[in-house]
Design a protein around this motif. Structure first.
Motif, mmCIF file in Angstrom:
data_model
loop_
_atom_site.group_PDB
_atom_site.id
_atom_site.type_symbol
_atom_site.label_atom_id
_atom_site.label_comp_id
_atom_site.label_asym_id
_atom_site.label_seq_id
_atom_site.Cartn_x
_atom_site.Cartn_y
_atom_site.Cartn_z
ATOM 1 N N ALA A 298 -13.641 6.364 -39.997
ATOM 2 C CA ALA A 298 -15.014 5.994 -40.067
ATOM 3 C C ALA A 298 -15.405 5.523 -41.463
ATOM 4 C CB ALA A 298 -15.795 7.249 -39.413
ATOM 5 N N GLY A 299 -16.136 4.433 -41.483
ATOM 6 C CA GLY A 299 -16.386 3.670 -42.763
ATOM 7 C C GLY A 299 -15.348 3.275 -43.580
ATOM 8 N N VAL B 271 -2.549 -8.039 -40.807
ATOM 9 C CA VAL B 271 -3.573 -7.425 -39.526
ATOM 10 C C VAL B 271 -4.795 -6.790 -40.421
ATOM 11 C CG1 VAL B 271 -3.617 -5.863 -37.722
ATOM 12 C CG2 VAL B 271 -1.497 -7.007 -38.263
ATOM 13 N N LEU B 272 -5.936 -7.128 -40.129
ATOM 14 C CA LEU B 272 -7.146 -6.821 -40.373
ATOM 15 C C LEU B 272 -7.418 -5.710 -39.522
ATOM 16 C CD1 LEU B 272 -9.049 -10.079 -41.150
ATOM 17 C CD2 LEU B 272 -7.526 -8.840 -42.763
ATOM 18 N N ILE B 273 -7.825 -4.498 -40.074
ATOM 19 C CA ILE B 273 -8.296 -3.197 -39.117
ATOM 20 C C ILE B 273 -9.678 -2.816 -39.421
ATOM 21 C CG2 ILE B 273 -7.543 -0.898 -38.697
ATOM 22 C CD1 ILE B 273 -4.684 -1.281 -39.697
ATOM 23 N N PRO B 274 -10.425 -3.198 -38.466
ATOM 24 C CA PRO B 274 -11.941 -2.966 -38.650
ATOM 25 C C PRO B 274 -12.253 -1.637 -38.941
ATOM 26 C CG PRO B 274 -11.569 -4.452 -36.746
ATOM 27 C CD PRO B 274 -10.482 -3.895 -37.042
ATOM 28 N N ASP B 275 -13.606 -1.405 -39.485
ATOM 29 C CA ASP B 275 -14.051 0.011 -39.683
ATOM 30 C C ASP B 275 -14.129 0.874 -38.192
ATOM 31 O OD1 ASP B 275 -15.752 2.112 -40.065
ATOM 32 O OD2 ASP B 275 -17.561 0.846 -40.818
ATOM 33 N N GLY B 276 -13.367 2.078 -38.552
ATOM 34 C CA GLY B 276 -13.158 2.998 -37.333
ATOM 35 C C GLY B 276 -12.428 2.729 -36.452
ATOM 36 N N ASP C 202 -9.895 1.163 -49.487
ATOM 37 C CA ASP C 202 -10.867 1.290 -50.370
ATOM 38 C C ASP C 202 -10.751 2.881 -50.822
ATOM 39 O OD1 ASP C 202 -13.085 2.370 -52.044
ATOM 40 O OD2 ASP C 202 -14.522 1.807 -50.568
ATOM 41 N N GLY C 203 -10.055 3.188 -51.940
ATOM 42 C CA GLY C 203 -9.614 4.725 -52.410
ATOM 43 C C GLY C 203 -10.816 5.362 -52.593
ATOM 44 N N GLY C 204 -12.121 4.773 -52.874
ATOM 45 C CA GLY C 204 -13.042 5.940 -52.808
ATOM 46 C C GLY C 204 -13.554 6.493 -51.600
ATOM 47 N N GLN C 205 -13.090 5.839 -50.498
ATOM 48 C CA GLN C 205 -13.531 6.370 -49.292
ATOM 49 C C GLN C 205 -12.799 7.395 -48.907
ATOM 50 O OE1 GLN C 205 -15.939 5.258 -47.134
ATOM 51 N NE2 GLN C 205 -16.645 3.804 -48.866
ATOM 52 N N ARG C 206 -11.546 7.745 -48.771
ATOM 53 C CA ARG C 206 -10.704 8.604 -48.396
ATOM 54 C C ARG C 206 -9.272 8.395 -49.164
ATOM 55 N NH1 ARG C 206 -6.723 6.552 -45.600
ATOM 56 N NH2 ARG C 206 -6.868 4.432 -44.480
#
Length: 111
Positions: free
Chosen positions: A50-51, A80-85, A105-109
């Motif tokens: 998520a996010g 391949v683009l992987i959408p949010d969640g 994004d390394g800041g997300q997880r």
């Protein structure tokens, strides 16, 4: 197994088992470059975040990718683009390693 030393992203080894070798390069401040070497006849666990959006770059081999309800073949050079969640999983039915790089994004997880 194919030779992939020239594809090494120079990151830290996160996991190394009979399923795959996972390496993360956290040199950048906000993004992580991750590389998975998925061994023959193996699949990733499959997961969603998520996010979190991700981009997969397939650099060697071929296999099958699941994203959400879709399933499709992937080959070297595919992106391949992987959408949010979105749930995503990679399968390697071949007899050689399937190698793909992922940017997130390394800041997300942590991956």
């Amino acid at each position: 197994m194919i030779q992939y030393t020239n594809l090494n992203i120079c990151g830290d080894i996160v996991k190394d088992n009979e399923t795959y070798l996972l390496r993360d390069n956290k040199t950048l401040k906000n993004l992580v470059l991750s590389q998975t070497v998925l061994h023959p006849a193996q699949s990733t666990r499959g997961h969603s975040h998520a996010g979190q959006e991700e981009v997969y770059f397939f650099v060697a081999g071929s296999g099958e990718m699941e994203v959400g309800e879709e399933s499709f073949f992937v080959n070297r050079g595919d992106i391949v683009l992987i959408p949010d969640g979105a749930f995503h999983r990679v399968h390697n039915p071949s007899e050689i390693d399937l190698i793909f790089n992922c940017v997130f994004d390394g800041g997300q997880r942590n991956h």
